[in-house]
Design a protein around this motif. Structure first.
Motif, PDB file in Angstrom:
ATOM      1  N   ALA A   1      14.242  42.829  27.851  1.00  9.52           N
ATOM      2  CA  ALA A   1      14.403  43.147  28.893  1.00  9.52           C
ATOM      3  C   ALA A   1      13.245  43.784  29.353  1.00  9.52           C
ATOM      4  N   ALA A   2      12.576  45.130  28.232  1.00  8.25           N
ATOM      5  CA  ALA A   2      12.144  46.514  28.125  1.00  8.25           C
ATOM      6  C   ALA A   2      10.926  46.057  28.249  1.00  8.25           C
ATOM      7  N   GLY A   3      10.264  44.773  28.041  1.00 11.70           N
ATOM      8  CA  GLY A   3       9.081  44.395  27.361  1.00 11.70           C
ATOM      9  C   GLY A   3       8.316  44.361  25.716  1.00 11.70           C
ATOM     10  N   GLY A   4       9.353  44.920  25.434  1.00 15.25           N
ATOM     11  CA  GLY A   4       9.244  44.421  23.802  1.00 15.25           C
ATOM     12  C   GLY A   4       9.388  43.086  23.084  1.00 15.25           C
ATOM     13  N   GLU A   5       9.181  43.106  22.305  1.00 15.72           N
ATOM     14  CA  GLU A   5       8.582  41.795  21.336  1.00 15.72           C
ATOM     15  C   GLU A   5      10.139  41.825  20.108  1.00 15.72           C
ATOM     16  N   ALA A   6      10.305  41.211  19.976  1.00 20.51           N
ATOM     17  CA  ALA A   6      11.653  41.471  18.829  1.00 20.51           C
ATOM     18  C   ALA A   6      12.478  39.964  18.277  1.00 20.51           C
ATOM     19  N   MET A   7      12.649  39.680  17.724  1.00 24.46           N
ATOM     20  CA  MET A   7      13.352  38.423  17.152  1.00 24.46           C
ATOM     21  C   MET A   7      14.400  38.873  16.094  1.00 24.46           C
ATOM     22  N   SER A   8      16.008  37.781  16.209  1.00 21.57           N
ATOM     23  CA  SER A   8      17.159  38.459  15.553  1.00 21.57           C
ATOM     24  C   SER A   8      17.296  37.936  13.898  1.00 21.57           C
ATOM     25  N   ASN A   9      17.855  38.015  13.360  1.00 18.84           N
ATOM     26  CA  ASN A   9      18.297  37.915  11.747  1.00 18.84           C
ATOM     27  C   ASN A   9      19.554  37.941  11.860  1.00 18.84           C
ATOM     28  N   GLY A  10      20.348  36.819  10.936  1.00 12.78           N
ATOM     29  CA  GLY A  10      21.493  37.251  10.849  1.00 12.78           C
ATOM     30  C   GLY A  10      21.886  37.120   9.400  1.00 12.78           C
ATOM     31  N   GLY A  11      21.013  37.922   8.700  1.00 13.31           N
ATOM     32  CA  GLY A  11      21.152  36.688   7.041  1.00 13.31           C
ATOM     33  C   GLY A  11      21.829  38.155   6.912  1.00 13.31           C
ATOM     34  N   SER A  12      22.652  38.279   5.411  1.00 10.01           N
ATOM     35  CA  SER A  12      23.440  39.527   5.192  1.00 10.01           C
ATOM     36  C   SER A  12      22.146  39.825   3.672  1.00 10.01           C
TER      37      SER A  12
ATOM     38  N   GLU B   1      21.624  39.069   0.195  1.00 12.40           N
ATOM     39  CA  GLU B   1      22.165  37.639  -1.021  1.00 12.40           C
ATOM     40  C   GLU B   1      20.198  37.496   0.159  1.00 12.40           C
ATOM     41  N   TYR B   2      19.403  37.584  -1.898  1.00  7.85           N
ATOM     42  CA  TYR B   2      18.236  37.745  -1.340  1.00  7.85           C
ATOM     43  C   TYR B   2      17.676  37.111  -0.323  1.00  7.85           C
ATOM     44  N   GLU B   3      17.855  36.134  -1.289  1.00  2.00           N
ATOM     45  CA  GLU B   3      17.272  34.734  -0.839  1.00  2.00           C
ATOM     46  C   GLU B   3      16.757  35.020   0.598  1.00  2.00           C
ATOM     47  N   GLN B   4      18.304  35.306   1.077  1.00  2.00           N
ATOM     48  CA  GLN B   4      18.148  35.308   3.198  1.00  2.00           C
ATOM     49  C   GLN B   4      17.093  36.467   2.893  1.00  2.00           C
ATOM     50  N   MET B   5      16.828  37.501   2.454  1.00  6.33           N
ATOM     51  CA  MET B   5      15.556  38.484   3.068  1.00  6.33           C
ATOM     52  C   MET B   5      14.304  38.031   3.024  1.00  6.33           C
ATOM     53  N   VAL B   6      14.589  37.100   2.130  1.00  8.74           N
ATOM     54  CA  VAL B   6      13.281  36.580   1.456  1.00  8.74           C
ATOM     55  C   VAL B   6      13.204  36.031   2.608  1.00  8.74           C
TER      56      VAL B   6
END
Length: 301
Positions: A61-72, A75-80
């Motif tokens: 909304a402020a004109g920036g770029e972002a993505m969400s991530n719900g990983g824990s 959990e290493y594989e989720q971070m990879v």
């Protein structure tokens, strides 16, 4: 000179609220593309929410770029996978702020070992998982800025937070070795000990102090420590406009021999051993051995 993050990709864990949200918003405002990671759990690490999505919406909304991530972060594989998605979308990852955390406060006598293990797993092992996931990429890029979140509890202690304190001082120690390994690859690692009014501290700070310790007042320290011209191996505390550095120091020490090379000798010379006159701030563990050799050579000479 204005600090900006144009063409930089940043990951902030635990960014659905509090400090992490404040970091993510300001990074985006200053040009970074931001991965907003948050499992969305409550303060004790249970449950889920859409907190990360809401922060992404704020950034866009402020004109920036972002993505969400719900990983824990536990959990290493989720971070990879999170790092892979950021690289696929934006070409790399340049900044990692390890901010995710939970509390399970109890005096040690009342603490279950499950509470100990979970807090250490989220704070310490979680930060290691995220860092490992970006480490080789940052080395290949010859650029990386990593920030660990420690705490005054880890540095100085706090009743009822043995698990949290152990994890937080562990992060400071993690940083001290990591910065040595990253130095030749332009990967700079630092540690931040925030003082902030968040849901983590809502029943610790008095209500009158809550507004003064708004998380936005920690942001200047965090963003400086992940900027292009950041120092490395710094432990900085920040909150309410107050900033300081903390150091692990070593006294000049004393060389004991003969009858003094005994428990009784250590007791008799303890004042000299612990005299802080001329203490140093070692930049690596090897300096401890170097100080011992220095005293041995002085005696021999």
């Amino acid at each position: 000179m204005t600090i900006n993050f144009k063409d930089k990709v940043a990951i902030v864990t635990g960014a659905g609220g509090g400090l992490g949200r404040a970091y993510a918003l300001e990074l985006a405002k200053r040009g970074a593309k931001v991965v907003v990671n948050d499992l969305g759990g409550s303060r004790d690490g249970t449950g889920h929410s859409d907190a990360a999505l809401k922060v992404v919406e704020e950034i866009k909304a402020a004109g920036g770029e972002a993505m969400s991530n719900g990983g824990s972060v536990t959990e290493y594989e989720q971070m990879v996978e999170m790092v892979a998605k950021a690289k696929e979308a934006w070409g790399g990852v340049h900044i990692l702020i390890n901010n995710a955390g939970i509390l399970r406060d109890k005096s040690f006598t009342k603490m279950e070992m499950a509470d100990w293990k979970l807090v250490v797993d989220v704070h310490l092992n979680g930060s290691a998982n995220c860092t490992k996931a970006v480490w080789d990429l940052m080395r290949e890029q010859n650029y990386g800025r990593i920030l660990m979140t420690a705490s005054s509890t880890g540095l100085y202690g706090n009743f009822g937070q043995t698990n949290y304190g152990a994890a937080k001082l562990g992060l400071a120690g993690f940083t001290k070795s990591l910065y040595l390994e990253g130095a030749k690859y332009n990967v700079k690692c630092n540690t931040l000990a925030p003082i902030a009014a968040t849901r983590m501290t809502e029943d610790i700070l008095p209500p009158a102090a809550f507004a003064m310790f708004d998380p936005v007042n920690v942001v200047p320290a965090a963003l400086f420590l992940v900027s292009e011209d950041a120092p490395a191996n710094v432990i900085m505390g920040a909150g309410a406009g107050f900033f300081h550095t903390a150091n692990v120091t070593m006294t000049q020490g004393a060389l004991l021999e003969g009858d003094d090379l005994s428990p009784e000798g250590v007791a008799a010379n303890f004042a000299k051993i612990s005299d802080r006159t001329g203490e140093i701030v070692p930049q690596s563990g090897g300096e401890q051995s170097m100080q011992a050799m220095k005293l041995l050579q002085a005696k021999a000479g």
